[in-house]
Scaffold this motif. Structure first.
Motif, PDB file in Angstrom:
ATOM      1  N   GLY A  15       0.814  -1.216   0.000  1.00 44.33           N
ATOM      2  CA  GLY A  15       0.000   0.000   0.000  1.00 44.33           C
ATOM      3  C   GLY A  15       0.843   1.261   0.000  1.00 44.33           C
ATOM      4  O   GLY A  15       0.577   2.204  -0.744  1.00 44.33           O
ATOM      5  N   LEU A  16       1.887   1.270   0.826  1.00 46.10           N
ATOM      6  CA  LEU A  16       2.762   2.439   0.870  1.00 46.10           C
ATOM      7  C   LEU A  16       3.508   2.621  -0.449  1.00 46.10           C
ATOM      8  O   LEU A  16       3.702   3.753  -0.908  1.00 46.10           O
ATOM      9  CB  LEU A  16       3.760   2.298   2.026  1.00 46.10           C
ATOM     10  CG  LEU A  16       3.162   2.452   3.420  1.00 46.10           C
ATOM     11  CD1 LEU A  16       4.217   2.123   4.477  1.00 46.10           C
ATOM     12  CD2 LEU A  16       2.636   3.857   3.643  1.00 46.10           C
ATOM     13  N   THR A  17       3.914   1.516  -1.065  1.00 44.22           N
ATOM     14  CA  THR A  17       4.604   1.611  -2.348  1.00 44.22           C
ATOM     15  C   THR A  17       3.686   2.192  -3.415  1.00 44.22           C
ATOM     16  O   THR A  17       4.075   3.075  -4.183  1.00 44.22           O
ATOM     17  CB  THR A  17       5.103   0.217  -2.785  1.00 44.22           C
ATOM     18  OG1 THR A  17       5.913  -0.321  -1.738  1.00 44.22           O
ATOM     19  CG2 THR A  17       5.909   0.300  -4.069  1.00 44.22           C
ATOM     20  N   VAL A  18       2.451   1.693  -3.464  1.00 41.94           N
ATOM     21  CA  VAL A  18       1.484   2.207  -4.438  1.00 41.94           C
ATOM     22  C   VAL A  18       1.214   3.688  -4.182  1.00 41.94           C
ATOM     23  O   VAL A  18       1.151   4.491  -5.120  1.00 41.94           O
ATOM     24  CB  VAL A  18       0.182   1.378  -4.373  1.00 41.94           C
ATOM     25  CG1 VAL A  18      -0.929   2.054  -5.180  1.00 41.94           C
ATOM     26  CG2 VAL A  18       0.437  -0.030  -4.894  1.00 41.94           C
ATOM     27  N   ALA A  19       1.070   4.065  -2.904  1.00 41.44           N
ATOM     28  CA  ALA A  19       0.824   5.469  -2.571  1.00 41.44           C
ATOM     29  C   ALA A  19       2.004   6.340  -2.995  1.00 41.44           C
ATOM     30  O   ALA A  19       1.821   7.441  -3.526  1.00 41.44           O
ATOM     31  CB  ALA A  19       0.562   5.609  -1.073  1.00 41.44           C
ATOM     32  N   PHE A  20       3.224   5.845  -2.761  1.00 37.35           N
ATOM     33  CA  PHE A  20       4.410   6.618  -3.125  1.00 37.35           C
ATOM     34  C   PHE A  20       4.483   6.840  -4.635  1.00 37.35           C
ATOM     35  O   PHE A  20       4.637   7.970  -5.102  1.00 37.35           O
ATOM     36  CB  PHE A  20       5.663   5.885  -2.633  1.00 37.35           C
ATOM     37  CG  PHE A  20       6.951   6.534  -3.089  1.00 37.35           C
ATOM     38  CD1 PHE A  20       7.386   7.697  -2.485  1.00 37.35           C
ATOM     39  CD2 PHE A  20       7.687   5.976  -4.111  1.00 37.35           C
ATOM     40  CE1 PHE A  20       8.570   8.300  -2.905  1.00 37.35           C
ATOM     41  CE2 PHE A  20       8.867   6.574  -4.532  1.00 37.35           C
ATOM     42  CZ  PHE A  20       9.304   7.744  -3.927  1.00 37.35           C
ATOM     43  N   GLY A  22       2.087   6.558  -6.763  1.00 35.87           N
ATOM     44  CA  GLY A  22       0.943   7.374  -7.163  1.00 35.87           C
ATOM     45  C   GLY A  22       1.228   8.851  -6.960  1.00 35.87           C
ATOM     46  O   GLY A  22       0.902   9.678  -7.810  1.00 35.87           O
ATOM     47  N   GLY A  23       1.855   9.192  -5.837  1.00 32.60           N
ATOM     48  CA  GLY A  23       2.211  10.587  -5.583  1.00 32.60           C
ATOM     49  C   GLY A  23       3.232  11.099  -6.577  1.00 32.60           C
ATOM     50  O   GLY A  23       3.124  12.226  -7.074  1.00 32.60           O
ATOM     51  N   TYR A  25       3.630  10.000  -9.608  1.00 27.98           N
ATOM     52  CA  TYR A  25       2.930  10.105 -10.884  1.00 27.98           C
ATOM     53  C   TYR A  25       2.135  11.407 -10.954  1.00 27.98           C
ATOM     54  O   TYR A  25       2.188  12.128 -11.949  1.00 27.98           O
ATOM     55  CB  TYR A  25       2.006   8.894 -11.044  1.00 27.98           C
ATOM     56  CG  TYR A  25       1.134   8.945 -12.281  1.00 27.98           C
ATOM     57  CD1 TYR A  25       1.677   8.676 -13.530  1.00 27.98           C
ATOM     58  CD2 TYR A  25      -0.218   9.253 -12.181  1.00 27.98           C
ATOM     59  CE1 TYR A  25       0.888   8.722 -14.672  1.00 27.98           C
ATOM     60  CE2 TYR A  25      -1.012   9.305 -13.306  1.00 27.98           C
ATOM     61  CZ  TYR A  25      -0.462   9.044 -14.552  1.00 27.98           C
ATOM     62  OH  TYR A  25      -1.237   9.096 -15.662  1.00 27.98           O
TER      63      TYR A  25
END
Length: 40
Positions: A15-20, A22-23, A25
């Motif tokens: 989740g943190l990787t996807v959030a990072f 995503g940010g 991007y």
């Protein structure tokens, strides 16, 4: 169950990787829309 902590920490990392990313991007998209691609 023994795997609970492992599963939770794995999901948290994902989740943190996807959030990072995503940010990153979103920041790149905003920068491109503000400045253009730089190629012109």
């Amino acid at each position: 169950m023994f795997m609970d902590e492992v599963v939770f920490s794995g999901l948290l990392i994902v989740g943190l990787t996807v959030a990072f990313f995503g940010g990153v991007y979103v920041a790149i998209k905003k920068d491109i829309s503000k400045h253009g691609t730089g190629g012109e």
